[in-house]
Design a protein around this motif. Structure first.
Motif, PDB file in Angstrom:
ATOM      1  N   ALA A 114      55.333  31.738  39.167  1.00  0.00           N
ATOM      2  CA  ALA A 114      55.306  31.500  40.607  1.00  0.00           C
ATOM      3  C   ALA A 114      56.289  30.395  40.930  1.00  0.00           C
ATOM      4  O   ALA A 114      56.581  29.529  40.097  1.00  0.00           O
ATOM      5  N   ASP A 115      56.818  30.429  42.142  1.00  0.00           N
ATOM      6  CA  ASP A 115      57.706  29.357  42.587  1.00  0.00           C
ATOM      7  C   ASP A 115      56.909  28.111  42.975  1.00  0.00           C
ATOM      8  O   ASP A 115      57.386  26.997  42.828  1.00  0.00           O
ATOM      9  N   ASP A 116      55.705  28.330  43.494  1.00  0.00           N
ATOM     10  CA  ASP A 116      54.885  27.243  44.030  1.00  0.00           C
ATOM     11  C   ASP A 116      53.696  26.969  43.105  1.00  0.00           C
ATOM     12  O   ASP A 116      52.805  27.813  42.977  1.00  0.00           O
ATOM     13  N   PRO A 117      53.642  25.801  42.460  1.00  0.00           N
ATOM     14  CA  PRO A 117      52.509  25.500  41.571  1.00  0.00           C
ATOM     15  C   PRO A 117      51.169  25.479  42.295  1.00  0.00           C
ATOM     16  O   PRO A 117      50.143  25.828  41.711  1.00  0.00           O
ATOM     17  N   THR A 118      51.166  25.089  43.562  1.00  0.00           N
ATOM     18  CA  THR A 118      49.895  24.956  44.267  1.00  0.00           C
ATOM     19  C   THR A 118      49.243  26.311  44.511  1.00  0.00           C
ATOM     20  O   THR A 118      48.022  26.442  44.434  1.00  0.00           O
ATOM     21  N   ALA A 119      50.042  27.314  44.808  1.00  0.00           N
ATOM     22  CA  ALA A 119      49.480  28.637  45.079  1.00  0.00           C
ATOM     23  C   ALA A 119      48.863  29.238  43.832  1.00  0.00           C
ATOM     24  O   ALA A 119      47.754  29.783  43.863  1.00  0.00           O
ATOM     25  N   VAL A 120      49.561  29.144  42.709  1.00  0.00           N
ATOM     26  CA  VAL A 120      49.044  29.744  41.477  1.00  0.00           C
ATOM     27  C   VAL A 120      47.859  28.937  40.943  1.00  0.00           C
ATOM     28  O   VAL A 120      46.978  29.488  40.293  1.00  0.00           O
ATOM     29  N   ALA A 121      47.790  27.651  41.250  1.00  0.00           N
ATOM     30  CA  ALA A 121      46.634  26.843  40.845  1.00  0.00           C
ATOM     31  C   ALA A 121      45.357  27.377  41.489  1.00  0.00           C
ATOM     32  O   ALA A 121      44.309  27.484  40.833  1.00  0.00           O
ATOM     33  N   ASP A 122      45.437  27.738  42.755  1.00  0.00           N
ATOM     34  CA  ASP A 122      44.278  28.306  43.430  1.00  0.00           C
ATOM     35  C   ASP A 122      43.847  29.627  42.793  1.00  0.00           C
ATOM     36  O   ASP A 122      42.652  29.918  42.666  1.00  0.00           O
ATOM     37  N   VAL A 123      44.818  30.437  42.388  1.00  0.00           N
ATOM     38  CA  VAL A 123      44.509  31.716  41.758  1.00  0.00           C
ATOM     39  C   VAL A 123      43.762  31.495  40.449  1.00  0.00           C
ATOM     40  O   VAL A 123      42.735  32.140  40.178  1.00  0.00           O
ATOM     41  N   LEU A 124      44.244  30.580  39.623  1.00  0.00           N
ATOM     42  CA  LEU A 124      43.602  30.331  38.334  1.00  0.00           C
ATOM     43  C   LEU A 124      42.191  29.770  38.512  1.00  0.00           C
ATOM     44  O   LEU A 124      41.272  30.136  37.768  1.00  0.00           O
ATOM     45  N   LEU A 125      42.013  28.895  39.484  1.00  0.00           N
ATOM     46  CA  LEU A 125      40.674  28.366  39.741  1.00  0.00           C
ATOM     47  C   LEU A 125      39.720  29.465  40.204  1.00  0.00           C
ATOM     48  O   LEU A 125      38.547  29.472  39.841  1.00  0.00           O
ATOM     49  N   GLU A 126      40.211  30.402  41.001  1.00  0.00           N
ATOM     50  CA  GLU A 126      39.373  31.508  41.451  1.00  0.00           C
ATOM     51  C   GLU A 126      39.003  32.417  40.282  1.00  0.00           C
ATOM     52  O   GLU A 126      37.859  32.897  40.181  1.00  0.00           O
ATOM     53  N   LEU A 127      39.935  32.650  39.370  1.00  0.00           N
ATOM     54  CA  LEU A 127      39.641  33.471  38.200  1.00  0.00           C
ATOM     55  C   LEU A 127      38.592  32.799  37.313  1.00  0.00           C
ATOM     56  O   LEU A 127      37.686  33.464  36.793  1.00  0.00           O
ATOM     57  N   VAL A 128      38.712  31.484  37.148  1.00  0.00           N
ATOM     58  CA  VAL A 128      37.720  30.748  36.358  1.00  0.00           C
ATOM     59  C   VAL A 128      36.349  30.816  37.030  1.00  0.00           C
ATOM     60  O   VAL A 128      35.316  31.008  36.376  1.00  0.00           O
ATOM     61  N   ARG A 129      36.333  30.673  38.355  1.00  0.00           N
ATOM     62  CA  ARG A 129      35.060  30.725  39.084  1.00  0.00           C
ATOM     63  C   ARG A 129      34.399  32.088  38.911  1.00  0.00           C
ATOM     64  O   ARG A 129      33.192  32.181  38.646  1.00  0.00           O
ATOM     65  N   ARG A 130      35.178  33.149  39.028  1.00  0.00           N
ATOM     66  CA  ARG A 130      34.612  34.482  38.895  1.00  0.00           C
ATOM     67  C   ARG A 130      34.132  34.736  37.469  1.00  0.00           C
ATOM     68  O   ARG A 130      33.104  35.384  37.257  1.00  0.00           O
ATOM     69  N   GLY A 131      34.867  34.229  36.499  1.00  0.00           N
ATOM     70  CA  GLY A 131      34.456  34.412  35.115  1.00  0.00           C
ATOM     71  C   GLY A 131      33.167  33.695  34.776  1.00  0.00           C
ATOM     72  O   GLY A 131      32.435  34.099  33.858  1.00  0.00           O
ATOM     73  N   ALA A 132      32.871  32.616  35.503  1.00  0.00           N
ATOM     74  CA  ALA A 132      31.643  31.847  35.255  1.00  0.00           C
ATOM     75  C   ALA A 132      30.445  32.396  36.011  1.00  0.00           C
ATOM     76  O   ALA A 132      29.310  31.948  35.794  1.00  0.00           O
ATOM     77  N   ASP A 133      30.663  33.362  36.921  1.00  0.00           N
ATOM     78  CA  ASP A 133      29.587  33.941  37.715  1.00  0.00           C
ATOM     79  C   ASP A 133      28.938  35.081  36.930  1.00  0.00           C
ATOM     80  O   ASP A 133      29.574  36.101  36.654  1.00  0.00           O
ATOM     81  N   ASP A 134      27.672  34.924  36.573  1.00  0.00           N
ATOM     82  CA  ASP A 134      26.980  35.931  35.778  1.00  0.00           C
ATOM     83  C   ASP A 134      26.843  37.262  36.506  1.00  0.00           C
ATOM     84  O   ASP A 134      26.678  38.310  35.868  1.00  0.00           O
ATOM     85  N   ASP A 135      26.899  37.238  37.833  1.00  0.00           N
ATOM     86  CA  ASP A 135      26.762  38.467  38.616  1.00  0.00           C
ATOM     87  C   ASP A 135      28.097  39.168  38.849  1.00  0.00           C
ATOM     88  O   ASP A 135      28.136  40.239  39.453  1.00  0.00           O
ATOM     89  N   ASP A 136      29.183  38.559  38.391  1.00  0.00           N
ATOM     90  CA  ASP A 136      30.516  39.141  38.579  1.00  0.00           C
ATOM     91  C   ASP A 136      30.952  39.771  37.251  1.00  0.00           C
ATOM     92  O   ASP A 136      30.916  39.120  36.212  1.00  0.00           O
ATOM     93  N   PRO A 137      31.379  41.036  37.260  1.00  0.00           N
ATOM     94  CA  PRO A 137      31.799  41.678  36.000  1.00  0.00           C
ATOM     95  C   PRO A 137      33.103  41.136  35.431  1.00  0.00           C
ATOM     96  O   PRO A 137      33.458  41.464  34.298  1.00  0.00           O
ATOM     97  N   PHE A 138      33.797  40.300  36.189  1.00  0.00           N
ATOM     98  CA  PHE A 138      35.053  39.727  35.688  1.00  0.00           C
ATOM     99  C   PHE A 138      34.759  38.842  34.472  1.00  0.00           C
ATOM    100  O   PHE A 138      33.819  38.046  34.496  1.00  0.00           O
ATOM    101  N   PRO A 139      35.550  38.961  33.404  1.00  0.00           N
ATOM    102  CA  PRO A 139      35.247  38.208  32.177  1.00  0.00           C
ATOM    103  C   PRO A 139      35.551  36.724  32.302  1.00  0.00           C
ATOM    104  O   PRO A 139      36.343  36.295  33.145  1.00  0.00           O
ATOM    105  N   GLY A 140      34.917  35.938  31.438  1.00  0.00           N
ATOM    106  CA  GLY A 140      35.256  34.527  31.348  1.00  0.00           C
ATOM    107  C   GLY A 140      36.687  34.351  30.857  1.00  0.00           C
ATOM    108  O   GLY A 140      37.153  35.107  29.999  1.00  0.00           O
ATOM    109  N   VAL A 141      37.381  33.346  31.384  1.00  0.00           N
ATOM    110  CA  VAL A 141      38.787  33.143  31.034  1.00  0.00           C
ATOM    111  C   VAL A 141      39.076  31.676  30.783  1.00  0.00           C
ATOM    112  O   VAL A 141      38.285  30.792  31.119  1.00  0.00           O
ATOM    113  N   ARG A 142      40.205  31.425  30.193  1.00  0.00           N
ATOM    114  CA  ARG A 142      40.808  30.100  30.092  1.00  0.00           C
ATOM    115  C   ARG A 142      42.262  30.257  30.518  1.00  0.00           C
ATOM    116  O   ARG A 142      42.822  31.360  30.449  1.00  0.00           O
TER     117      ARG A 142
END
Length: 286
Positions: A180-208
């Motif tokens: 990404a050109d903008d670090p701030t935008a991709v930071a939000d994406v990674l945080l959202e992926l981590v949040r979804r991975g930590a949600d037991d009701d979300d089928p999205f896998p845990g990530v790092r």
């Protein structure tokens, strides 16, 4: 093949003429010919394998209800595949050309936006997202379930990243390489992926994930250089459910998002190829 076997067609001759014309025009220099052939070959070979498998599955399904006395299963599948090919290939070819032109327009727009960084090297934010526990989870799934699981992961990452203006460079097994050109935008994406991975009701896998910002060499749709390597090493060092960032991303986030993102410094990391790397764990402020 033997010398007397007819292995090529007029289409192959025409392809050589087109390639020769690109050489004469100066578009395709000697140093890029082999690399371009490899890239085209790998990309289209994977695409052709997937398309052929898809057509074969459809043909097999359609023939499963046919008359058993109308020939062997292989003959029926071959006949069905041939019929599908005549019907489908022209449409697939038209769609591939359309998709290529759309991506060409997008790539041209990105190149123009780079301005003075229009060469092969430019400052970029590079990240990796890795599925936690992929090996153990994959052992519990059959082939169809594993494919569906990985495809959901890739689709989610691609969708969120594209909306944020980033780009998926490639999938590497259970890992995604993104820029990404903008670090701030991709930071939000990674945080959202981590949040979804930590949600037991979300089928999205845990990530790092790991994120680094700096000069990156872009070549034939891929990215190379120390910044890419550092992002990969940070990902490997990150704990499950954690995003680690380097000094470049840290400074950009401190400047642009000082209030809604938390950066907690971790001990210096000794990573392969990098000694005593400064790193921060990224979290939302809430």
């Amino acid at each position: 093949m033997d010398d007397d076997v007819v292995a090529f067609t007029p289409a192959d001759v025409e392809a050589l003429r087109h390639a020769r014309a690109l050489v004469v025009l100066g578009i395709l220099g000697p140093d890029r010919q082999a690399a371009l052939v490899r890239t085209w070959g790998r990309s289209f070979a994977r695409l052709a394998e997937w398309q052929t498998g898809l057509l074969a599955d459809v043909a097999a399904d359609s023939d499963s209800g046919s008359d058993p006395g109308s020939g062997s299963a292989n003959d029926q599948a071959a006949s069905g595949l041939a019929g599908l090919t005549d019907e489908v290939l022209p449409r697939v070819e038209a769609l591939q050309t359309y998709v290529w032109r759309r991506h060409l327009a997008g790539a041209a727009a990105r190149q123009l936006a780079l301005g003075e960084h229009g060469g092969e090297s430019a400052p970029l934010t590079v990240g990796f997202v890795d599925i936690v526990g992929y090996t153990s989870r994959s052992r519990t799934l059959d082939e169809a379930e594993l494919v569906a699981w990985v495809e959901r992961f890739e689709a989610t990452v691609t969708g969120l990243l594209t909306e944020a203006g980033g780009q998926v460079i490639k999938n590497i097994g259970d890992e995604v390489l993104l820029t990404a050109d903008d670090p701030t935008a991709v930071a939000d994406v990674l945080l959202e992926l981590v949040r979804r991975g930590a949600d037991d009701d979300d089928p999205f896998p845990g990530v790092r994930a790991g994120l680094a910002h700096g000069e990156v060499v872009r070549r034939l749709g891929d990215v190379f250089g120390p910044t890419v390597n550092l992002a990969a090493r940070l990902t490997s060092a990150a704990r499950p459910g954690t995003v680690l960032v380097d000094r470049g991303v840290h400074d950009a986030l401190r400047e642009q998002r000082p209030d809604d993102l938390v950066l907690r410094r971790v001990r210096r990391l000794s990573l392969k190829g990098f000694d005593r790397v400064e790193a921060w764990a990224l979290r939302p402020a809430d």
